[in-house]
Write a protein that holds these residues in place. Structure first.
Motif, PDB file in Angstrom:
ATOM      1  N   ASP A  85      33.109  51.134  91.485  1.00 52.05           N
ATOM      2  CA  ASP A  85      32.207  51.425  92.435  1.00 52.05           C
ATOM      3  C   ASP A  85      31.119  50.557  92.980  1.00 52.05           C
ATOM      4  O   ASP A  85      30.192  50.967  93.487  1.00 52.05           O
ATOM      5  CB  ASP A  85      31.463  52.767  92.040  1.00 52.05           C
ATOM      6  N   GLY A  86      31.348  49.138  92.517  1.00 54.22           N
ATOM      7  CA  GLY A  86      30.632  48.142  92.971  1.00 54.22           C
ATOM      8  C   GLY A  86      29.342  47.841  91.987  1.00 54.22           C
ATOM      9  O   GLY A  86      28.716  46.989  92.053  1.00 54.22           O
ATOM     10  N   THR A  87      29.309  48.627  90.882  1.00 54.40           N
ATOM     11  CA  THR A  87      28.398  48.302  89.936  1.00 54.40           C
ATOM     12  C   THR A  87      28.722  47.002  89.065  1.00 54.40           C
ATOM     13  O   THR A  87      29.966  47.052  88.724  1.00 54.40           O
ATOM     14  CB  THR A  87      28.391  49.513  88.931  1.00 54.40           C
ATOM     15  N   ASP A  88      27.900  46.178  88.609  1.00 51.08           N
ATOM     16  CA  ASP A  88      28.080  45.149  87.802  1.00 51.08           C
ATOM     17  C   ASP A  88      27.516  45.401  86.489  1.00 51.08           C
ATOM     18  O   ASP A  88      26.604  46.049  86.127  1.00 51.08           O
ATOM     19  CB  ASP A  88      27.368  43.860  88.181  1.00 51.08           C
ATOM     20  N   VAL A  89      28.444  45.134  85.364  1.00 54.19           N
ATOM     21  CA  VAL A  89      27.985  45.395  83.786  1.00 54.19           C
ATOM     22  C   VAL A  89      28.356  44.146  83.118  1.00 54.19           C
ATOM     23  O   VAL A  89      28.916  43.204  83.565  1.00 54.19           O
ATOM     24  CB  VAL A  89      29.335  46.478  83.451  1.00 54.19           C
ATOM     25  N   ALA A  90      27.790  44.179  82.044  1.00 50.60           N
ATOM     26  CA  ALA A  90      28.060  42.932  81.135  1.00 50.60           C
ATOM     27  C   ALA A  90      27.523  41.493  81.731  1.00 50.60           C
ATOM     28  O   ALA A  90      28.151  40.534  81.350  1.00 50.60           O
ATOM     29  CB  ALA A  90      29.301  43.017  80.436  1.00 50.60           C
ATOM     30  N   ILE A 149      32.715  44.976  77.504  1.00 49.55           N
ATOM     31  CA  ILE A 149      32.508  45.639  78.821  1.00 49.55           C
ATOM     32  C   ILE A 149      32.662  47.239  78.273  1.00 49.55           C
ATOM     33  O   ILE A 149      31.849  47.887  78.779  1.00 49.55           O
ATOM     34  CB  ILE A 149      33.701  45.519  79.704  1.00 49.55           C
ATOM     35  N   VAL A 150      33.585  47.528  77.599  1.00 47.49           N
ATOM     36  CA  VAL A 150      33.691  48.864  76.896  1.00 47.49           C
ATOM     37  C   VAL A 150      32.408  49.253  76.328  1.00 47.49           C
ATOM     38  O   VAL A 150      31.947  50.661  76.498  1.00 47.49           O
ATOM     39  CB  VAL A 150      34.880  49.022  75.829  1.00 47.49           C
ATOM     40  N   ALA A 151      31.804  48.357  75.457  1.00 48.56           N
ATOM     41  CA  ALA A 151      30.485  48.997  74.865  1.00 48.56           C
ATOM     42  C   ALA A 151      29.529  49.114  75.769  1.00 48.56           C
ATOM     43  O   ALA A 151      28.618  50.003  75.462  1.00 48.56           O
ATOM     44  CB  ALA A 151      30.368  47.849  73.906  1.00 48.56           C
ATOM     45  N   GLU A 152      29.388  48.378  76.858  1.00 48.39           N
ATOM     46  CA  GLU A 152      28.323  48.585  77.876  1.00 48.39           C
ATOM     47  C   GLU A 152      28.628  49.400  79.136  1.00 48.39           C
ATOM     48  O   GLU A 152      27.899  49.245  80.110  1.00 48.39           O
ATOM     49  CB  GLU A 152      27.822  46.980  78.277  1.00 48.39           C
ATOM     50  N   TRP A 153      29.822  49.774  79.208  1.00 44.37           N
ATOM     51  CA  TRP A 153      30.337  50.701  80.158  1.00 44.37           C
ATOM     52  C   TRP A 153      28.917  51.998  80.640  1.00 44.37           C
ATOM     53  O   TRP A 153      28.665  52.442  79.701  1.00 44.37           O
ATOM     54  CB  TRP A 153      31.665  51.505  80.013  1.00 44.37           C
ATOM     55  N   PRO A 154      28.858  52.131  81.894  1.00 40.37           N
ATOM     56  CA  PRO A 154      27.898  53.166  82.156  1.00 40.37           C
ATOM     57  C   PRO A 154      28.390  54.551  81.806  1.00 40.37           C
ATOM     58  O   PRO A 154      29.630  54.691  82.370  1.00 40.37           O
ATOM     59  CB  PRO A 154      27.437  52.930  83.754  1.00 40.37           C
ATOM     60  N   THR A 210      32.884  58.476  86.486  1.00 42.37           N
ATOM     61  CA  THR A 210      33.836  59.417  86.099  1.00 42.37           C
ATOM     62  C   THR A 210      35.068  58.651  85.436  1.00 42.37           C
ATOM     63  O   THR A 210      35.766  59.363  84.477  1.00 42.37           O
ATOM     64  CB  THR A 210      34.381  59.830  87.442  1.00 42.37           C
ATOM     65  N   LEU A 211      35.447  57.537  85.716  1.00 47.47           N
ATOM     66  CA  LEU A 211      36.415  56.739  84.805  1.00 47.47           C
ATOM     67  C   LEU A 211      35.740  55.949  83.867  1.00 47.47           C
ATOM     68  O   LEU A 211      35.010  55.301  84.058  1.00 47.47           O
ATOM     69  CB  LEU A 211      37.116  56.005  85.990  1.00 47.47           C
ATOM     70  N   THR A 212      36.201  56.291  82.674  1.00 48.96           N
ATOM     71  CA  THR A 212      35.644  55.332  81.298  1.00 48.96           C
ATOM     72  C   THR A 212      36.707  54.966  80.767  1.00 48.96           C
ATOM     73  O   THR A 212      37.632  55.944  80.178  1.00 48.96           O
ATOM     74  CB  THR A 212      34.556  56.594  80.636  1.00 48.96           C
ATOM     75  N   PRO A 213      36.716  53.846  80.188  1.00 47.27           N
ATOM     76  CA  PRO A 213      37.710  53.064  79.440  1.00 47.27           C
ATOM     77  C   PRO A 213      37.658  53.551  77.841  1.00 47.27           C
ATOM     78  O   PRO A 213      36.354  53.799  77.405  1.00 47.27           O
ATOM     79  CB  PRO A 213      37.606  51.785  79.559  1.00 47.27           C
ATOM     80  N   LYS A 214      38.557  54.037  77.172  1.00 48.50           N
ATOM     81  CA  LYS A 214      38.670  54.398  75.694  1.00 48.50           C
ATOM     82  C   LYS A 214      38.829  53.219  74.868  1.00 48.50           C
ATOM     83  O   LYS A 214      38.431  53.245  73.787  1.00 48.50           O
ATOM     84  CB  LYS A 214      39.297  55.615  75.432  1.00 48.50           C
ATOM     85  N   SER A 215      39.448  52.222  75.291  1.00 46.59           N
ATOM     86  CA  SER A 215      39.767  50.964  74.494  1.00 46.59           C
ATOM     87  C   SER A 215      40.019  49.719  75.634  1.00 46.59           C
ATOM     88  O   SER A 215      40.103  50.211  76.798  1.00 46.59           O
ATOM     89  CB  SER A 215      40.906  51.314  73.744  1.00 46.59           C
ATOM     90  N   ILE A 216      39.946  48.721  74.890  1.00 46.26           N
ATOM     91  CA  ILE A 216      40.331  47.367  75.757  1.00 46.26           C
ATOM     92  C   ILE A 216      41.589  47.505  76.376  1.00 46.26           C
ATOM     93  O   ILE A 216      41.749  46.840  77.487  1.00 46.26           O
ATOM     94  CB  ILE A 216      40.094  46.222  74.988  1.00 46.26           C
ATOM     95  N   ASN A 217      42.597  48.319  76.182  1.00 48.85           N
ATOM     96  CA  ASN A 217      43.982  48.417  76.588  1.00 48.85           C
ATOM     97  C   ASN A 217      43.971  49.149  77.983  1.00 48.85           C
ATOM     98  O   ASN A 217      44.651  49.008  78.646  1.00 48.85           O
ATOM     99  CB  ASN A 217      44.936  49.044  75.853  1.00 48.85           C
TER     100      ASN A 217
END
Length: 119
Positions: free
Chosen positions: A16-21, A38-43, A47-54
């Motif tokens: 969505d254009g948001t910058d993280v980490a 990135i997973v640890a700092e994910w907002p 709606t889409l959230t990663p559960k792991s690095i995979n």
């Protein structure tokens, strides 16, 4: 500076254009470690959230980075940039979506298969 101690300023742009980490990273850091950050700092409000690095793909200059490679191995350019901050794109692809994609490829191969016979 000693080799592998070069620092690279990176930020990661999500769908969505948001910058993280946004931070400075050592060029000896591997891609899997970046994905963990990135997973640890994910907002949490996305709606889409990663559960792991995979579930993540990091893309730099049109190239998908491999987990086992370091930033230096991935040839992340940093010395010749005027701005100094490198923005990478982050794609979230859940395991369910990956399985659907793999099945689609297999089905397409079955549909497009042909055989040749040389007499």
């Amino acid at each position: 500076m000693a080799e592998g101690k070069e620092l690279i300023e990176l930020k990661f742009r999500i769908y969505d254009g948001t910058d993280v980490a946004h931070s400075t990273y050592a060029s000896s850091m591997n891609v899997a470690m970046l994905k963990q950050k990135i997973v640890a700092e994910w907002p949490q409000d996305k709606t889409l959230t990663p559960k792991s690095i995979n579930d993540l793909k990091l893309i730099n200059a049109g190239k998908v980075l491999e987990n086992n490679k370091t930033l230096a191995d991935s040839r992340i350019t940093f010395g010749d940039l005027a701005v100094g901050v490198i923005t990478m794109n982050v794609v979230v692809q859940s395991a369910i979506a990956k399985n659907k994609t793999e099945k689609s490829k297999e089905e397409m191969q079955k549909l497009n298969s042909c055989g040749c016979v040389i007499l």
